[in-house]
Design an enzyme around this catalytic site. Structure first.
Site, PDB file in Angstrom:
ATOM      1  N   LYS A 129       0.842  -1.196   0.000  1.00 19.06           N
ATOM      2  CA  LYS A 129       0.000   0.000   0.000  1.00 19.06           C
ATOM      3  C   LYS A 129       0.873   1.240   0.000  1.00 19.06           C
ATOM      4  CE  LYS A 129       0.759   1.969   3.360  1.00 19.06           C
ATOM      5  NZ  LYS A 129       2.009   2.497   3.989  1.00 19.06           N
ATOM      6  N   TYR A 214      -4.431   4.167   6.433  1.00 18.90           N
ATOM      7  CA  TYR A 214      -4.943   3.246   7.467  1.00 18.90           C
ATOM      8  C   TYR A 214      -6.241   3.771   8.066  1.00 18.90           C
ATOM      9  CZ  TYR A 214      -0.582   0.658   7.328  1.00 18.90           C
ATOM     10  OH  TYR A 214       0.468  -0.115   6.910  1.00 18.90           O
TER      11      TYR A 214
HETATM   12  P1  NAD Z   1      12.429   1.672   2.208  1.00 15.41           P
HETATM   13  O1  NAD Z   1      12.944   2.994   1.769  1.00 15.41           O
HETATM   14  O2  NAD Z   1      12.927   1.140   3.492  1.00 15.41           O
HETATM   15  O3  NAD Z   1      12.721   0.581   1.080  1.00 15.41           O
HETATM   16  C1  NAD Z   1      12.515   0.837  -0.279  1.00 15.41           C
HETATM   17  C2  NAD Z   1      13.316  -0.127  -1.124  1.00 15.41           C
HETATM   18  O4  NAD Z   1      13.171   0.246  -2.492  1.00 15.41           O
HETATM   19  C3  NAD Z   1      14.822  -0.103  -0.814  1.00 15.41           C
HETATM   20  O5  NAD Z   1      15.320  -1.414  -0.880  1.00 15.41           O
HETATM   21  C4  NAD Z   1      15.391   0.747  -1.943  1.00 15.41           C
HETATM   22  O6  NAD Z   1      16.734   0.435  -2.249  1.00 15.41           O
HETATM   23  C5  NAD Z   1      14.474   0.353  -3.088  1.00 15.41           C
HETATM   24  N1  NAD Z   1      14.450   1.358  -4.151  1.00 15.41           N
HETATM   25  C6  NAD Z   1      14.525   1.067  -5.466  1.00 15.41           C
HETATM   26  N2  NAD Z   1      14.502   2.182  -6.188  1.00 15.41           N
HETATM   27  C7  NAD Z   1      14.433   3.212  -5.334  1.00 15.41           C
HETATM   28  C8  NAD Z   1      14.395   4.620  -5.500  1.00 15.41           C
HETATM   29  N3  NAD Z   1      14.386   5.195  -6.704  1.00 15.41           N
HETATM   30  N4  NAD Z   1      14.333   5.382  -4.381  1.00 15.41           N
HETATM   31  C9  NAD Z   1      14.275   4.824  -3.156  1.00 15.41           C
HETATM   32  N5  NAD Z   1      14.313   3.476  -2.945  1.00 15.41           N
HETATM   33  C10 NAD Z   1      14.382   2.675  -4.036  1.00 15.41           C
HETATM   34  O7  NAD Z   1      10.837   1.788   2.189  1.00 15.41           O
HETATM   35  P2  NAD Z   1       9.826   0.799   2.932  1.00 15.41           P
HETATM   36  O8  NAD Z   1       9.476   1.363   4.245  1.00 15.41           O
HETATM   37  O9  NAD Z   1      10.351  -0.584   2.862  1.00 15.41           O
HETATM   38  O10 NAD Z   1       8.529   0.952   2.002  1.00 15.41           O
HETATM   39  C11 NAD Z   1       8.371   0.216   0.800  1.00 15.41           C
HETATM   40  C12 NAD Z   1       6.867   0.073   0.499  1.00 15.41           C
HETATM   41  O11 NAD Z   1       6.273  -0.669   1.550  1.00 15.41           O
HETATM   42  C13 NAD Z   1       6.126   1.403   0.421  1.00 15.41           C
HETATM   43  O12 NAD Z   1       5.171   1.339  -0.591  1.00 15.41           O
HETATM   44  C14 NAD Z   1       5.428   1.514   1.773  1.00 15.41           C
HETATM   45  O13 NAD Z   1       4.226   2.242   1.722  1.00 15.41           O
HETATM   46  C15 NAD Z   1       5.169   0.052   2.095  1.00 15.41           C
HETATM   47  N6  NAD Z   1       5.117  -0.216   3.561  1.00 15.41           N
HETATM   48  C16 NAD Z   1       4.061  -0.895   4.040  1.00 15.41           C
HETATM   49  C17 NAD Z   1       3.968  -1.141   5.392  1.00 15.41           C
HETATM   50  C18 NAD Z   1       2.804  -1.935   5.916  1.00 15.41           C
HETATM   51  O14 NAD Z   1       2.661  -2.022   7.140  1.00 15.41           O
HETATM   52  N7  NAD Z   1       2.007  -2.543   5.069  1.00 15.41           N
HETATM   53  C19 NAD Z   1       4.967  -0.704   6.252  1.00 15.41           C
HETATM   54  C20 NAD Z   1       6.050  -0.027   5.718  1.00 15.41           C
HETATM   55  C21 NAD Z   1       6.124   0.218   4.349  1.00 15.41           C
END
Ligand code: NAD
Length: 369
Positions: A129, A214
């Site tokens: 999401k 949420y």
């Molecule tokens: P994060 O920044 O920790 O991870 C993002 C990943 O994408 C990294 O591995 C990064 O290297 C990669 N990536 C590839 N291309 C990129 C770019 N151009 N810029 C930045 N990163 C890039 O983020 P996250 O917290 O893991 O979030 C990822 C997704 O998961 C989002 O859509 C977020 O909304 C979702 N999320 C959901 C929940 C949940 O509870 N369902 C919780 C956290 C995050």
């Protein structure tokens, strides 16, 4: 099709609880293999460890832009070198029979591209999401999965979380009478101004896209209704370097056909995680409401306040329930309870919320919103 989402959620939960039901019969065969795309905070730190709690799902591949990290994660989980993909080699995942499902854990603006590429590679898709950053992208993702005859599910984990399931049951059972309003506040203090979450091109928006979703989801699954109108106002200090591109706080009201109103706050400048459902005979409160663990709930009726311990779910954690649900849907042919259409419904409302805040007026939502 007109339906009551709460009934679907509750019957899905009941089917899981009834161990000898169709869901359990379908639970035969090897666990399905997931490829995790994006080894960031959520994909690497939250989702990958959850395969240990799953009955029907396992880690089969990783997709990352960082070869050293991908090699380390693969080694830690006993994956062969052939299970490591870069963003450039991702499409060759079609040749890997160990991968049944691609789980997109990338910045929001990359969800559409990787969902569509995964479907074209013949894989089912779990997408985080928010589903994408526009209605048009959501529609393209649904179309791509439909054309490829692949399932698409959105990572709305709260639909598998015990406290939220019990709140849905209580709200729909009449235990608190006729529902009158929902109040939900979701936020956290965003500390790092360099994060992609604060760059509009990658996030599509600020706190609403990330955490306010949420509150929006809870308002919809607790009422079992679709909003007919929204009204929103934004409060963002644009001189704050964190908020040059996206909103900090947004206050939105959803109006439902039954007369229920949902008042929601979403923010990147305060820590808040709370849902209240108020009926004419009592209330259900959750705080924290949508965390990874440790959610708590209370009911109030006739002046009596009571903490409620929700019944255990058949899955070990909400994440395991979510991961295994998609596997069961692939096996049975059922639609996921949080399908692409569900993500699209939220995105239509999110676009209307932003429009309302921008134009300073109430926006009526279409019948299908
Ligand atoms: P994060 O920044 O920790 O991870 C993002 C990943 O994408 C990294 O591995 C990064 O290297 C990669 N990536 C590839 N291309 C990129 C770019 N151009 N810029 C930045 N990163 C890039 O983020 P996250 O917290 O893991 O979030 C990822 C997704 O998961 C989002 O859509 C977020 O909304 C979702 N999320 C959901 C929940 C949940 O509870 N369902 C919780 C956290 C995050």
């Amino acid at each position: 099709m007109d339906f009551d989402r709460r009934d679907i959620l509750l019957s899905a939960a009941a089917a899981l609880v009834a161990g000898s039901s169709g869901a359990a019969r379908a639970a035969t065969g090897r666990p399905f293999g997931y490829a995790i795309v994006g080894l960031g905070q959520y994909g690497l730190k939250t989702i990958i460890p959850q395969f240990a709690n799953c009955a029907h799902s396992r880690l089969a591949a990783v997709v990352s832009g960082d070869p050293a990290k991908a090699a380390r994660v693969a080694a830690e989980h006993g994956l062969p070198a052939s299970a490591i993909y870069s963003y450039e080699t991702f499409d060759t995942i079609r040749n890997n029979p160990d991968v049944d499902i691609v789980y997109v854990c990338l910045p929001n603006s990359m969800h559409a591209e990787y969902t569509i590429r995964a479907a074209r590679a013949g894989k089912h898709v779990m997408c985080e999401k928010p589903m994408a950053i526009s209605v048009a992208e959501c529609e393209a993702m649904i179309a791509a999965c439909k054309t490829a005859k692949r399932k698409l599910m959105i990572g709305y984990r709260c639909h598998f979380e015990a406290t939220n399931l019990e709140a849905i049951r209580l709200a729909s059972s009449g235990a608190i009478g006729k529902l009158r309003y929902v109040r939900s506040e979701h936020g956290f203090v965003m500390r790092d101004p360099s994060l992609w979450r604060l760059k509009r091109a990658l996030s599509g928006g600020g706190s609403l896209m990330d955490i306010g979703i949420y509150a929006l989801q809870a308002s919809r699954y607790l009422t079992g209704e679709e909003p007919v109108a929204v009204y929103a106002r934004e409060s963002t200090d644009r001189s704050d370097p964190r908020f040059t591109e996206v909103e900090d706080m947004i206050d939105f009201t959803l109006e439902f056909p039954s007369g229920v109103m949902a008042g929601c706050y979403s923010m990147y400048s305060a820590n808040q995680n709370r849902v209240l459902v108020m009926g004419d005979k009592g209330r259900v409160e959750l705080e924290p409401a949508t965390r990874y663990a440790g959610n708590r709930m209370w009911t109030g009726r006739d002046g009596r306040e009571q903490e409620v311990t929700p019944p255990a779910t058949p899955h070990k954690t909400q994440f395991a329930g979510q991961l295994d649900h998609l596997v069961q849907c692939v096996r049975t042919g059922n639609e996921p309870i949080v399908s692409g259409e569900e993500g699209l419904r939220d995105m239509r409302i999110i676009e209307a919320i932003y429009r309302s805040a921008r134009e300073g007026r109430r926006i009526q939502l279409g019948a299908k919103a």
